[in-house]
Design a protein around this motif. Structure first.
Motif, PDB file in Angstrom:
ATOM      1  N   LEU A 195     -25.342 -74.631  67.575  1.00 37.63           N
ATOM      2  CA  LEU A 195     -26.475 -75.273  66.899  1.00 37.63           C
ATOM      3  C   LEU A 195     -27.572 -74.236  66.669  1.00 37.63           C
ATOM      4  N   PRO A 196     -28.284 -74.306  65.537  1.00 37.53           N
ATOM      5  CA  PRO A 196     -29.382 -73.368  65.279  1.00 37.53           C
ATOM      6  C   PRO A 196     -30.626 -73.772  66.073  1.00 37.53           C
ATOM      7  N   LEU A 197     -30.570 -73.540  67.393  1.00 35.88           N
ATOM      8  CA  LEU A 197     -31.634 -74.018  68.282  1.00 35.88           C
ATOM      9  C   LEU A 197     -31.847 -73.045  69.435  1.00 35.88           C
ATOM     10  N   SER A 198     -33.093 -72.603  69.602  1.00 37.29           N
ATOM     11  CA  SER A 198     -33.505 -71.842  70.791  1.00 37.29           C
ATOM     12  C   SER A 198     -34.511 -72.679  71.565  1.00 37.29           C
ATOM     13  N   VAL A 199     -34.406 -72.650  72.898  1.00 34.76           N
ATOM     14  CA  VAL A 199     -35.285 -73.437  73.759  1.00 34.76           C
ATOM     15  C   VAL A 199     -36.151 -72.487  74.584  1.00 34.76           C
ATOM     16  N   ILE A 200     -37.466 -72.681  74.500  1.00 36.40           N
ATOM     17  CA  ILE A 200     -38.411 -71.890  75.285  1.00 36.40           C
ATOM     18  C   ILE A 200     -39.168 -72.839  76.203  1.00 36.40           C
ATOM     19  N   VAL A 201     -39.178 -72.521  77.493  1.00 39.99           N
ATOM     20  CA  VAL A 201     -39.954 -73.311  78.446  1.00 39.99           C
ATOM     21  C   VAL A 201     -41.090 -72.435  78.964  1.00 39.99           C
ATOM     22  N   VAL A 202     -42.316 -72.941  78.871  1.00 39.57           N
ATOM     23  CA  VAL A 202     -43.471 -72.246  79.448  1.00 39.57           C
ATOM     24  C   VAL A 202     -43.949 -73.052  80.654  1.00 39.57           C
ATOM     25  N   GLY A 203     -43.986 -72.387  81.804  1.00 35.67           N
ATOM     26  CA  GLY A 203     -44.438 -73.027  83.041  1.00 35.67           C
ATOM     27  C   GLY A 203     -45.951 -72.926  83.160  1.00 35.67           C
ATOM     28  N   ILE A 204     -46.603 -74.073  83.282  1.00 39.65           N
ATOM     29  CA  ILE A 204     -48.062 -74.149  83.376  1.00 39.65           C
ATOM     30  C   ILE A 204     -48.448 -74.416  84.838  1.00 39.65           C
ATOM     31  N   GLY A 205     -49.451 -73.703  85.343  1.00 35.35           N
ATOM     32  CA  GLY A 205     -49.918 -73.970  86.700  1.00 35.35           C
ATOM     33  C   GLY A 205     -49.207 -73.137  87.750  1.00 35.35           C
ATOM     34  N   ARG A 206     -49.306 -73.598  89.004  1.00 34.09           N
ATOM     35  CA  ARG A 206     -48.869 -72.771  90.131  1.00 34.09           C
ATOM     36  C   ARG A 206     -47.666 -73.354  90.872  1.00 34.09           C
ATOM     37  N   ALA A 207     -46.848 -74.113  90.189  1.00 33.91           N
ATOM     38  CA  ALA A 207     -45.646 -74.670  90.837  1.00 33.91           C
ATOM     39  C   ALA A 207     -44.672 -73.530  91.167  1.00 33.91           C
ATOM     40  N   VAL A 249     -35.562 -64.859  70.420  1.00 34.00           N
ATOM     41  CA  VAL A 249     -35.347 -65.659  69.201  1.00 34.00           C
ATOM     42  C   VAL A 249     -34.770 -64.836  68.045  1.00 34.00           C
ATOM     43  N   PRO A 250     -35.271 -63.621  67.769  1.00 31.72           N
ATOM     44  CA  PRO A 250     -34.658 -62.862  66.668  1.00 31.72           C
ATOM     45  C   PRO A 250     -33.161 -62.631  66.875  1.00 31.72           C
ATOM     46  N   HIS A 251     -32.789 -62.215  68.094  1.00 33.87           N
ATOM     47  CA  HIS A 251     -31.382 -61.960  68.399  1.00 33.87           C
ATOM     48  C   HIS A 251     -30.551 -63.242  68.268  1.00 33.87           C
ATOM     49  N   GLU A 252     -31.077 -64.347  68.810  1.00 33.11           N
ATOM     50  CA  GLU A 252     -30.340 -65.621  68.780  1.00 33.11           C
ATOM     51  C   GLU A 252     -30.184 -66.135  67.352  1.00 33.11           C
ATOM     52  N   THR A 253     -31.214 -65.933  66.534  1.00 34.19           N
ATOM     53  CA  THR A 253     -31.148 -66.362  65.133  1.00 34.19           C
ATOM     54  C   THR A 253     -30.075 -65.575  64.388  1.00 34.19           C
ATOM     55  N   VAL A 254     -30.068 -64.256  64.581  1.00 30.48           N
ATOM     56  CA  VAL A 254     -29.065 -63.408  63.918  1.00 30.48           C
ATOM     57  C   VAL A 254     -27.662 -63.771  64.400  1.00 30.48           C
ATOM     58  N   ASP A 255     -27.509 -63.999  65.702  1.00 31.03           N
ATOM     59  CA  ASP A 255     -26.203 -64.445  66.234  1.00 31.03           C
ATOM     60  C   ASP A 255     -25.707 -65.690  65.503  1.00 31.03           C
ATOM     61  N   TYR A 256     -26.611 -66.645  65.334  1.00 31.09           N
ATOM     62  CA  TYR A 256     -26.242 -67.885  64.661  1.00 31.09           C
ATOM     63  C   TYR A 256     -25.811 -67.615  63.219  1.00 31.09           C
ATOM     64  N   PHE A 257     -26.600 -66.835  62.488  1.00 29.58           N
ATOM     65  CA  PHE A 257     -26.258 -66.539  61.085  1.00 29.58           C
ATOM     66  C   PHE A 257     -24.916 -65.815  60.986  1.00 29.58           C
ATOM     67  N   LEU A 258     -24.677 -64.876  61.894  1.00 27.80           N
ATOM     68  CA  LEU A 258     -23.401 -64.130  61.836  1.00 27.80           C
ATOM     69  C   LEU A 258     -22.240 -65.049  62.175  1.00 27.80           C
ATOM     70  N   HIS A 259     -22.441 -65.972  63.112  1.00 28.07           N
ATOM     71  CA  HIS A 259     -21.390 -66.943  63.418  1.00 28.07           C
ATOM     72  C   HIS A 259     -21.018 -67.753  62.171  1.00 28.07           C
ATOM     73  N   ARG A 260     -22.018 -68.035  61.337  1.00 30.58           N
ATOM     74  CA  ARG A 260     -21.773 -68.781  60.084  1.00 30.58           C
ATOM     75  C   ARG A 260     -21.366 -67.857  58.924  1.00 30.58           C
ATOM     76  N   ASN A 261     -21.198 -66.584  59.233  1.00 29.84           N
ATOM     77  CA  ASN A 261     -20.858 -65.580  58.200  1.00 29.84           C
ATOM     78  C   ASN A 261     -21.915 -65.504  57.105  1.00 29.84           C
ATOM     79  N   ILE A 262     -23.158 -65.638  57.469  1.00 27.85           N
ATOM     80  CA  ILE A 262     -24.264 -65.554  56.511  1.00 27.85           C
ATOM     81  C   ILE A 262     -24.933 -64.202  56.689  1.00 27.85           C
ATOM     82  N   LEU A 263     -24.841 -63.373  55.661  1.00 25.60           N
ATOM     83  CA  LEU A 263     -25.466 -62.054  55.695  1.00 25.60           C
ATOM     84  C   LEU A 263     -26.702 -62.073  54.800  1.00 25.60           C
ATOM     85  N   PRO A 264     -27.707 -61.236  55.113  1.00 23.71           N
ATOM     86  CA  PRO A 264     -28.892 -61.199  54.230  1.00 23.71           C
ATOM     87  C   PRO A 264     -28.515 -60.606  52.880  1.00 23.71           C
TER      88      PRO A 264
END
Length: 265
Positions: A195-207, A249-264
């Motif tokens: 799936l064309p999806l990257s997940v970023i989690v930002v931890g807020i506070g002192r947990a 994200v740049p690396h993951e995006t390019v990975d996804y495009f190459l998996h779909r055989n989409i070149l710039p």
């Protein structure tokens, strides 16, 4: 996964094209980043009216949630054409029922640009909600995955339409999620499905974010397209916060495009 895209070109046999870079897709006008934001309204954040709690904000001073949204959102929107972003909350009670996903602005399914995301976030404090729990993010993951599935099934680039969409989900939370193993399995599965999806989690506070840090350092086939950043390590430098959060994200995006055989082109 943290290697620069340029290094990857050396791994490709010489009769292949060198691995394209993220910037090649941007220059070709082929990339449109969709941004989804999900904010933690569980009770461990503390009463938002009390100074020193995570959601407290006064006199135009941003809280940590707002600073993280602004730092990361203002970078992403440079790569986003429509800039219409869903803004979700999780972990609050409405009408006595815990909601693991709800629309922050009840009057609009999307917000326009980073400023719109901040406005939608602030709208929650005008609603009749009670902070609750547990911290459960699988519902927001599924919502972002459903958006990205539409992009996966969209037509491939053609002379008529050259643009491909890729989704980045930003989750802001003040603690480790309730059912971490099932969350990890979901994110791993989304990568396996390409799936064309990257997940970023930002931890807020002192947990104690040890489990998230451990997940961060797993190999990419175990980790999925996932990145964790602790806000307070970059508290006074929004540029490094944004750079660290979006590092993969740049690396993951390019990975996804190459998996779909989409070149710039």
């Amino acid at each position: 996964d943290d290697d620069d895209d340029d290094d990857d070109a050396n791994l490709v046999p010489s009769h292949h094209h060198p691995r394209p870079k993220f910037s090649d897709y941007v220059k070709a006008g082929m990339l449109d980043i969709d941004f989804c934001v999900a904010v933690d309204f569980t009770s461990s954040n503390g009463d938002p009216r009390r100074p020193g709690t995570q959601h407290f904000s006064r006199d135009g001073m941003m809280n940590d949630y707002e600073e993280a949204i602004e730092a990361i959102g203002s970078t992403i929107e440079k790569y986003s054409s429509t800039q219409e972003y869903p803004v979700w909350g999780f972990g609050a009670k409405y009408g006595g029922k815990v909601r693991h996903i709800f629309q922050c602005d009840p009057n609009s399914p999307t917000a326009h640009g980073t400023q719109g995301v901040l406005d939608a976030y602030r709208t929650v404090f005008e609603t009749d909600f009670i902070m609750s729990g547990p911290t459960e993010i699988n519902a927001v993951l599924r919502a972002a995955a459903n958006r990205s599935k539409k992009y996966y099934s969209a037509p491939l680039p053609s002379p008529q339409s050259n643009v491909m969409q890729y989704c980045v989900l930003l989750i802001l939370t003040d603690g480790i999620v309730h059912n971490l193993q099932s969350t990890q399995e979901l994110i791993r599965k989304y990568r396996e499905f390409q799936l064309p999806l990257s997940v970023i989690v930002v931890g807020i506070g002192r947990a104690d974010f040890t489990e998230f840090h451990r997940w961060n350092h797993a190999p990419s086939d175990v980790c999925g397209r996932f990145k964790f950043v602790e806000f307070r390590q970059h508290q006074f430098d929004p540029d490094t916060l944004s750079r660290e959060a979006l590092l993969n994200v740049p690396h993951e995006t390019v990975d996804y495009f190459l998996h779909r055989n989409i070149l710039p082109h």
